[in-house]
Design a protein around this motif. Sequence first.
Motif, mmCIF file in Angstrom:
data_model
loop_
_atom_site.group_PDB
_atom_site.id
_atom_site.type_symbol
_atom_site.label_atom_id
_atom_site.label_comp_id
_atom_site.label_asym_id
_atom_site.label_seq_id
_atom_site.Cartn_x
_atom_site.Cartn_y
_atom_site.Cartn_z
ATOM 1 N N VAL A 1 0.829 -1.205 0.000
ATOM 2 C CA VAL A 1 0.000 0.000 0.000
ATOM 3 C C VAL A 1 0.863 1.254 0.000
ATOM 4 N N ILE A 2 1.931 1.267 0.788
ATOM 5 C CA ILE A 2 2.803 2.444 0.855
ATOM 6 C C ILE A 2 3.510 2.678 -0.476
ATOM 7 N N ASN A 3 4.009 1.606 -1.096
ATOM 8 C CA ASN A 3 4.698 1.744 -2.376
ATOM 9 C C ASN A 3 3.750 2.196 -3.479
ATOM 10 N N ILE A 4 2.615 1.520 -3.604
ATOM 11 C CA ILE A 4 1.669 1.869 -4.665
ATOM 12 C C ILE A 4 1.048 3.232 -4.416
ATOM 13 N N GLY A 5 0.783 3.561 -3.154
ATOM 14 C CA GLY A 5 0.253 4.888 -2.846
ATOM 15 C C GLY A 5 1.211 6.001 -3.200
ATOM 16 N N ALA A 6 2.515 5.768 -3.027
ATOM 17 C CA ALA A 6 3.505 6.773 -3.417
ATOM 18 C C ALA A 6 3.566 6.931 -4.929
ATOM 19 N N VAL A 7 3.472 5.830 -5.663
ATOM 20 C CA VAL A 7 3.501 5.915 -7.127
ATOM 21 C C VAL A 7 2.267 6.650 -7.644
ATOM 22 N N LEU A 8 1.120 6.431 -7.009
ATOM 23 C CA LEU A 8 -0.108 7.091 -7.435
ATOM 24 C C LEU A 8 -0.194 8.541 -6.968
ATOM 25 N N GLY A 9 0.751 8.990 -6.169
ATOM 26 C CA GLY A 9 0.725 10.360 -5.672
ATOM 27 C C GLY A 9 -0.202 10.573 -4.499
ATOM 28 N N LEU A 10 -0.637 9.505 -3.853
ATOM 29 C CA LEU A 10 -1.532 9.608 -2.705
ATOM 30 C C LEU A 10 -0.792 9.628 -1.385
ATOM 31 N N LEU A 11 0.440 9.151 -1.370
ATOM 32 C CA LEU A 11 1.257 9.096 -0.162
ATOM 33 C C LEU A 11 2.637 9.646 -0.485
ATOM 34 N N PRO A 12 3.378 10.103 0.526
ATOM 35 C CA PRO A 12 4.754 10.552 0.258
ATOM 36 C C PRO A 12 5.644 9.388 -0.144
ATOM 37 N N ILE A 13 6.666 9.687 -0.914
ATOM 38 C CA ILE A 13 7.605 8.658 -1.362
ATOM 39 C C ILE A 13 8.435 8.207 -0.170
ATOM 40 N N ALA A 14 8.257 6.953 0.222
ATOM 41 C CA ALA A 14 8.926 6.422 1.411
ATOM 42 C C ALA A 14 10.181 5.634 1.076
ATOM 43 N N GLY A 15 10.401 5.302 -0.189
ATOM 44 C CA GLY A 15 11.599 4.566 -0.563
ATOM 45 C C GLY A 15 11.556 3.096 -0.221
ATOM 46 N N VAL A 16 10.361 2.504 -0.200
ATOM 47 C CA VAL A 16 10.245 1.066 0.077
ATOM 48 C C VAL A 16 9.898 0.352 -1.223
ATOM 49 N N PRO A 17 10.435 -0.835 -1.451
ATOM 50 C CA PRO A 17 10.133 -1.566 -2.695
ATOM 51 C C PRO A 17 8.775 -2.236 -2.626
ATOM 52 N N LEU A 18 8.268 -2.602 -3.781
ATOM 53 C CA LEU A 18 7.027 -3.377 -3.856
ATOM 54 C C LEU A 18 7.358 -4.836 -3.561
ATOM 55 N N PRO A 19 6.756 -5.440 -2.536
ATOM 56 C CA PRO A 19 7.154 -6.789 -2.107
ATOM 57 C C PRO A 19 7.049 -7.814 -3.234
ATOM 58 N N LEU A 20 8.080 -8.649 -3.343
ATOM 59 C CA LEU A 20 8.157 -9.745 -4.306
ATOM 60 C C LEU A 20 8.206 -9.274 -5.751
ATOM 61 N N PHE A 21 8.174 -7.977 -5.999
ATOM 62 C CA PHE A 21 8.034 -7.443 -7.346
ATOM 63 C C PHE A 21 9.205 -6.570 -7.745
#
Length: 451
Positions: free
Chosen positions: A362-382
């Motif tokens: 959620v944190i990774n995808i939310g950052a890509v969508l511009g809904l959350l700040p960029i936290a610098g975490v990878p998308l799990p398993l992806f």
Amino acid sequence: MPGSRTGRPPVQRAARRPAAPRASRDNPVRRLRLRAQRAWDRPLTAYYLILGGSLLIIVLGLVMVYSASQITALQMSLPGSFFFRKQFLAASIGGVLLLVASRMPVKLHRALAYPILAGAVFMMVLVQVPGIGMSVNGNQNWISLGGSFQIQPSEFGKLALVLWSADLLARKQEKRLLTQWKHMLVPLVPVSFLLLGLIMLGGDMGTAIILTAILFGLLWLAGAPTRLFAGVLSIAGVLGVILIKTSPNRMARLACIGATEPKTGVADCWQAVHGIYALASGGLFGSGLGASVEKWGQLPEAHTDFIFAVTGEELGLAGTLSVLALFAALGYAGIRVAGRTEDPFVRYAAGGVTTWITAQAVINIGAVLGLLPIAGVPLPLFSYGGSALLPTMFAIGLLIAFARDEPGARAALALRQPRFGRKRGARSPQGPRRWNTMRRRASAARSSGER
């Protein structure tokens, strides 16, 4: 009234009532819903969802890592498949870890909790030792293994926190100590804050957020009262505000939420805006695998933190919704395993792993969508990164082991018989099979007198 042949009056039969229409046959929607409900209620549903969903995410991630990292590798004067080969090696090692974890008994998982925690803390301390730890993108959270291989101990801290906390809470629940707030918080919260402090020494707030989510997920599963939950949440919130306010970089990331222009005041939102550009240009089915434009130097970290944006550009809305559906199925299966078990350790461990994977996604995808700040975490398993892939695949192996250990799933697996490879002489419940059908027919014909 005419009589019958026997001299008795004919029997008058009552008129039959018209049969009620079967809604399941007449209504295809209801029939489909009933089939889906029966499929979801099967004992092996969670097992297949975890195994199949995680493997699909890993395979699709390898494809997208190869596509998204080619230009970056060529710009670094490396072969185009450089990052893909490293990720494939990590996935192969992770596959062994997944298989081992899925076959290990629960007692062995509990026995490994303390050694894994001690090893993770030791490596996280080594990160801060000059000459051993190294900085990547401003974060001092890496240890060089020689050459181009590096390891991030904080990723293993997530697995350590899940296993150790699950064992701790399970032992306290067996002794009925979780009704007291001091036993619920101590030593769970102090050890969690120790891991968070070691991570924040390196400046990696994204991983610290994931560990905080795991902590709150475990407290919620343990039945923490509202006041206690709110108190710990308030302390974590105050510390988070202080850490954000004291860092101009974090304040700039916060200002890029919902940005549509690369320059938003004093903040440089280049990465966030170009991630939106990549998603917007993908359309319904994307521009085609390998045809991304943003990965040609416009989008930083295209194969790591922003690989979801490249997926949306190349595979379109259909590709991104497929990834979201796979993560949703994985999260549902983890919640189902945690909710149906009677073992407290399995419940806490499955809940912790599910919270870890879903919160990070959620944190990774939310950052890509511009809904959350960029936290610098990878998308799990992806996303690209062996340090993140290895502990996550081990955690998936945990979920698979727990799903196989359910009473219904264990019975269903025990009833399954291999269709191929049956030994000669082994008798089936229907009796011995005869494969020489034509020979039996010929012998039967001869015995009846035919030549």
